[in-house]
Design a protein around this motif. Structure first.
Motif, mmCIF file in Angstrom:
data_model
loop_
_atom_site.group_PDB
_atom_site.id
_atom_site.type_symbol
_atom_site.label_atom_id
_atom_site.label_comp_id
_atom_site.label_asym_id
_atom_site.label_seq_id
_atom_site.Cartn_x
_atom_site.Cartn_y
_atom_site.Cartn_z
ATOM 1 N N ALA A 41 0.346 -1.237 0.152
ATOM 2 C CA ALA A 41 -0.075 -0.115 0.169
ATOM 3 C C ALA A 41 0.687 1.352 -0.543
ATOM 4 O O ALA A 41 1.830 1.170 1.002
ATOM 5 C CB ALA A 41 -0.577 0.035 1.310
ATOM 6 N N ASP A 42 0.213 2.126 -0.934
ATOM 7 C CA ASP A 42 1.112 3.885 -0.928
ATOM 8 C C ASP A 42 0.933 4.528 0.738
ATOM 9 O O ASP A 42 1.007 5.101 0.981
ATOM 10 C CB ASP A 42 1.195 4.093 -1.721
ATOM 11 N N ARG A 43 -0.039 3.927 0.792
ATOM 12 C CA ARG A 43 -0.501 5.120 3.230
ATOM 13 C C ARG A 43 -0.700 3.686 3.683
ATOM 14 O O ARG A 43 -1.219 2.614 3.602
ATOM 15 C CB ARG A 43 -1.189 4.970 2.408
ATOM 16 N N GLU A 44 -0.682 4.088 5.567
ATOM 17 C CA GLU A 44 -1.163 2.717 6.083
ATOM 18 C C GLU A 44 -2.928 2.679 6.135
ATOM 19 O O GLU A 44 -3.521 4.057 5.941
ATOM 20 C CB GLU A 44 -1.187 3.591 7.827
ATOM 21 N N LEU A 45 -3.383 1.747 6.494
ATOM 22 C CA LEU A 45 -4.590 1.798 5.996
ATOM 23 C C LEU A 45 -5.238 1.690 7.690
ATOM 24 O O LEU A 45 -6.811 2.660 7.420
ATOM 25 C CB LEU A 45 -4.944 0.241 5.696
ATOM 26 N N GLY A 46 -4.558 1.602 8.901
ATOM 27 C CA GLY A 46 -5.676 0.835 9.980
ATOM 28 C C GLY A 46 -6.655 0.291 9.926
ATOM 29 O O GLY A 46 -6.460 -1.166 8.982
ATOM 30 N N GLU A 47 -6.898 -0.233 10.798
ATOM 31 C CA GLU A 47 -7.674 -1.562 10.584
ATOM 32 C C GLU A 47 -9.418 -1.502 10.594
ATOM 33 O O GLU A 47 -9.652 -0.104 10.218
ATOM 34 C CB GLU A 47 -8.329 -1.469 12.262
ATOM 35 N N ASN A 48 -9.965 -1.724 9.671
ATOM 36 C CA ASN A 48 -10.934 -2.634 8.926
ATOM 37 C C ASN A 48 -10.884 -0.813 7.819
ATOM 38 O O ASN A 48 -12.369 -0.250 8.298
ATOM 39 C CB ASN A 48 -12.279 -2.295 9.978
ATOM 40 N N ILE A 55 -9.400 0.872 -2.581
ATOM 41 C CA ILE A 55 -8.779 1.061 -3.249
ATOM 42 C C ILE A 55 -7.458 2.689 -2.891
ATOM 43 O O ILE A 55 -6.815 1.945 -4.392
ATOM 44 C CB ILE A 55 -9.821 1.096 -4.156
ATOM 45 N N ALA A 56 -7.893 3.575 -2.735
ATOM 46 C CA ALA A 56 -7.231 4.646 -3.036
ATOM 47 C C ALA A 56 -5.412 3.915 -2.539
ATOM 48 O O ALA A 56 -4.499 4.363 -3.430
ATOM 49 C CB ALA A 56 -7.943 5.653 -2.152
ATOM 50 N N ALA A 57 -5.283 3.253 -1.888
ATOM 51 C CA ALA A 57 -3.950 3.067 -1.146
ATOM 52 C C ALA A 57 -3.805 2.159 -2.425
ATOM 53 O O ALA A 57 -2.246 2.058 -2.597
ATOM 54 C CB ALA A 57 -3.690 2.391 0.252
ATOM 55 N N TYR A 58 -3.664 1.436 -3.677
ATOM 56 C CA TYR A 58 -3.496 0.471 -4.217
ATOM 57 C C TYR A 58 -4.143 1.087 -5.890
ATOM 58 O O TYR A 58 -3.368 0.195 -6.363
ATOM 59 C CB TYR A 58 -3.811 -0.949 -4.089
#
Length: 180
Positions: A41-48, A55-58
């Motif tokens: 991922a291009d950012r931390e997604l966190g939980e749930n 989608i934005a992260a990938y």
């Protein structure tokens, strides 16, 4: 950790080859036309995370696939152990089937077991966080999400209507190891 176990389609108890090495897995699967990659991922997604955040992260990786393969749509699916339909869905996915399009899945979190029936062999691919698998159109396969499924995945489609399965009626999946 991701894994690949290869069996004969006549000997479900005796693996022919096994590995937990992502590069070796990718090389083995490439020989049968299956794409296997690891994404970050291009950012931390966190939980749930919300599907839009996933989608934005990938998006950069999705865009690369779309440009290369012409895929038309994508979404995010999450399955949790408390899903009231988990047993029905697991049973459905455990039946050998094909699709008229590639089945592309990227595991954002959790795990699932893809089992491909090709060339007299069964290829069991344990996909976990950061794994992308693309099963070619018309490949006989099944999927095990486990008895207590807990995953989030991005699905990428050729067909804007999404997933359409054609069940083979073969019960071969019953003879092979399950996710749990």
């Amino acid at each position: 950790m991701s894994g690949l176990t290869i069996f004969s389609d006549q000997e479900p108890q005796q693996p022919l080859w096994q590995s937990r090495d992502a590069q070796a897995i990718g090389q083995q699967l490439a020989q049968i036309g299956v794409r296997f990659e690891r994404w970050q991922a291009d950012r931390e997604l966190g939980e749930n995370p919300d599907p839009a955040v996933v989608i934005a992260a990938y998006q950069h990786q999705i865009d690369r696939l779309v440009a290369e393969k012409g895929y038309q749509s994508w979404d995010v699916i999450s399955m949790r152990p408390d899903n009231a339909q988990r047993e029905v869905l697991r049973s459905k996915f455990l039946s050998e089937h094909t699709h008229g399009e590639d089945e592309v899945r990227f595991f954002v979190e959790g795990a699932g077991l893809f089992c491909l029936h090709l060339d007299g062999k069964i290829f069991q691919i344990l996909c976990e966080k950061n794994d992308l698998i693309s099963v070619p159109a018309n490949t006989r396969h099944w999927f095990d999400m486990g008895s207590a499924p807990n995953f989030t995945a991005i699905r990428v489609f050729d067909n804007p209507e999404g997933w359409v399965a054609h069940f083979t009626g073969d019960n071969i999946a019953d003879a092979y190891p399950r996710l749990d």
